[in-house]
Design an enzyme around this catalytic site. Sequence first.
Site, PDB file in Angstrom:
ATOM      1  N   ASP A 234      30.805  47.033  31.275  1.00 11.40           N
ATOM      2  CA  ASP A 234      30.631  45.903  32.078  1.00 11.40           C
ATOM      3  C   ASP A 234      29.819  46.011  33.592  1.00 11.40           C
ATOM      4  OD1 ASP A 234      32.521  42.980  32.420  1.00 11.40           O
ATOM      5  OD2 ASP A 234      31.482  43.776  33.959  1.00 11.40           O
TER       6      ASP A 234
ATOM      7  N   ASP B  93      26.875  40.318  30.542  1.00 12.07           N
ATOM      8  CA  ASP B  93      26.979  41.657  31.145  1.00 12.07           C
ATOM      9  C   ASP B  93      28.152  42.591  30.622  1.00 12.07           C
ATOM     10  OD1 ASP B  93      29.261  40.707  32.312  1.00 12.07           O
ATOM     11  OD2 ASP B  93      29.244  41.906  34.255  1.00 12.07           O
ATOM     12  N   GLU B  94      28.381  42.412  29.487  1.00 13.93           N
ATOM     13  CA  GLU B  94      29.567  43.057  28.643  1.00 13.93           C
ATOM     14  C   GLU B  94      29.444  43.369  27.425  1.00 13.93           C
ATOM     15  OE1 GLU B  94      34.051  41.938  28.260  1.00 13.93           O
ATOM     16  OE2 GLU B  94      32.696  40.770  29.588  1.00 13.93           O
TER      17      GLU B  94
HETATM   18  N1  DCP Z   1      30.551  34.510  35.948  1.00 10.42           N
HETATM   19  C1  DCP Z   1      30.600  33.185  36.127  1.00 10.42           C
HETATM   20  N2  DCP Z   1      31.758  32.504  36.399  1.00 10.42           N
HETATM   21  C2  DCP Z   1      32.788  33.224  36.298  1.00 10.42           C
HETATM   22  C3  DCP Z   1      32.897  34.628  36.057  1.00 10.42           C
HETATM   23  C4  DCP Z   1      31.703  35.281  35.783  1.00 10.42           C
HETATM   24  O1  DCP Z   1      29.574  32.536  36.205  1.00 10.42           O
HETATM   25  N3  DCP Z   1      34.002  32.480  36.510  1.00 10.42           N
HETATM   26  C5  DCP Z   1      29.206  35.291  35.646  1.00 10.42           C
HETATM   27  C6  DCP Z   1      28.667  35.887  37.000  1.00 10.42           C
HETATM   28  C7  DCP Z   1      28.965  37.217  36.813  1.00 10.42           C
HETATM   29  C8  DCP Z   1      28.687  37.406  35.380  1.00 10.42           C
HETATM   30  O2  DCP Z   1      29.200  36.208  34.759  1.00 10.42           O
HETATM   31  O3  DCP Z   1      28.140  38.145  37.770  1.00 10.42           O
HETATM   32  C9  DCP Z   1      29.669  38.611  34.798  1.00 10.42           C
HETATM   33  O4  DCP Z   1      31.077  38.499  35.125  1.00 10.42           O
HETATM   34  P1  DCP Z   1      32.165  39.533  35.429  1.00 10.42           P
HETATM   35  O5  DCP Z   1      33.251  38.853  34.950  1.00 10.42           O
HETATM   36  O6  DCP Z   1      31.642  40.841  34.496  1.00 10.42           O
HETATM   37  O7  DCP Z   1      31.879  39.799  36.836  1.00 10.42           O
HETATM   38  P2  DCP Z   1      30.992  40.522  37.614  1.00 10.42           P
HETATM   39  O8  DCP Z   1      29.987  41.262  36.901  1.00 10.42           O
HETATM   40  O9  DCP Z   1      29.985  39.761  38.894  1.00 10.42           O
HETATM   41  O10 DCP Z   1      31.762  41.500  38.508  1.00 10.42           O
HETATM   42  P3  DCP Z   1      32.552  42.618  38.069  1.00 10.42           P
HETATM   43  O11 DCP Z   1      31.992  43.665  38.835  1.00 10.42           O
HETATM   44  O12 DCP Z   1      33.995  42.438  38.367  1.00 10.42           O
HETATM   45  O13 DCP Z   1      32.274  42.965  36.727  1.00 10.42           O
HETATM   46 MG    MG Z   2      30.686  42.375  35.351  1.00  6.66          MG
END
Ligand code: DCP
Ligand code: MG
Length: 379
Positions: free
Chosen positions: A37, A132-133
């Site tokens: 992720d 992203d996963e």
């Molecule tokens: N995303 C979004 N709305 C959400 C959750 C996520 O639009 N409620 C989008 C923005 C994030 C991307 O999806 O950048 C990936 O989600 P993640 O949950 O993996 O969050 P992040 O990558 O931003 O942070 P982390 O480091 O916790 O994975």
């Molecule tokens: Mg993420």
Amino acid sequence: MHTPRLPLPLESSGRPPEENDSGPARSGRHRTILHLDLDAFYAAVETLENPDLAGKPVLVGGRPQGRGVVATASYAAREYGIHSAMPMARAVRLCPHAIVLSPRFDVYRQYSRRVMAILQESASLLEKVSIDEAFLDLTEEVNDWQTAVLAAHRVQKRVRDEAGLSSSIGVASNKLVAKIASDHDKPGGLTVVQPGSEASFVAPLPVRVIWGVGPVTAEKLAQMGVETVGDLARTSQRALEARFGDHGAAMRQRARGIDRRPVSTDHERKSVSRETTFSQDLRDLGDLKRRLWQLSRSVAQRLQRAEVVAGTIAIKLRYGDFETLTRQMSLDVATHDDVRIYRAALVLLEQTWERGRPVRLLGVGGGHLAQPTGQLPLF
Ligand code: DCP
Ligand code: MG
């Protein structure tokens, strides 16, 4: 950016193929599953594109003036208590000097493709979960646990060197535990759960980490004195089934670190759905419509992140007495647009729901998934 860490001691080789219920023992041994992720993904891409943002509180999402929410926050911004899905207006109050950016999905998709291409080269079996996963099944690629860990290091380094992005990785014998492990040491972590330690690894965590345990279930479990995954694993199957039916037995399995789901390629994924059990049954159309809209938006987001469109829309309706109905319709044009999904779901709801009859659960799903351009069916 962090250097990868190995919180658990490595054994000299993979465990022998003894009695194991943490996954089907393909060729007589444990599966090796990797979950990756990306860290603060949208904010990380914005920082790559504009290095002045490095180390600063960056918020990507809707405008603070409107009803927009935070899509993601950089780790510097998270120190102010800001998280995804929080109203942007509130986030800006918590951190007034935060830099607020509108999302640029096309740019994020380009980076995502770069990362997925690296992953695809690293294993024959890749399941993209969102933008992203992803899961990789390395069982065929590696023979022992130590090689698996080296492979995970290589993947993490390539993603950093070739795509410029920090990621967190979990390696375990099944998808559930690998995913929980990748979240264990964010950002930049590499967490390995040795076969045989799945249950002890998940035991101290809150029940919410278990897939299928939402806020309502967690609240009911808390009323039974069950707070951690370990508590859940120790609860008798009979008690859980009495309270939650079949779902109770499934939850208990997962709480013991057991998950037999295979890693399946995107092409095999057939539907995306979201459902909510209400804390109190709903009987008002306005309330149901509001929930239907939230669910439709959430399904649309998932489809967009997986870069697919749905050709059919379905709803699931469970009445207070547990009678459960599902209805679906085909769309003329496949979509991942929230308003279109909502309109279709509303038509189905109005056809299905007996006015005034209390509703316990509502779900929305998209099926017959296809790639958005050219409308090629995937299956
Ligand atoms: N995303 C979004 N709305 C959400 C959750 C996520 O639009 N409620 C989008 C923005 C994030 C991307 O999806 O950048 C990936 O989600 P993640 O949950 O993996 O969050 P992040 O990558 O931003 O942070 P982390 O480091 O916790 O994975
Ligand atoms: Mg993420």
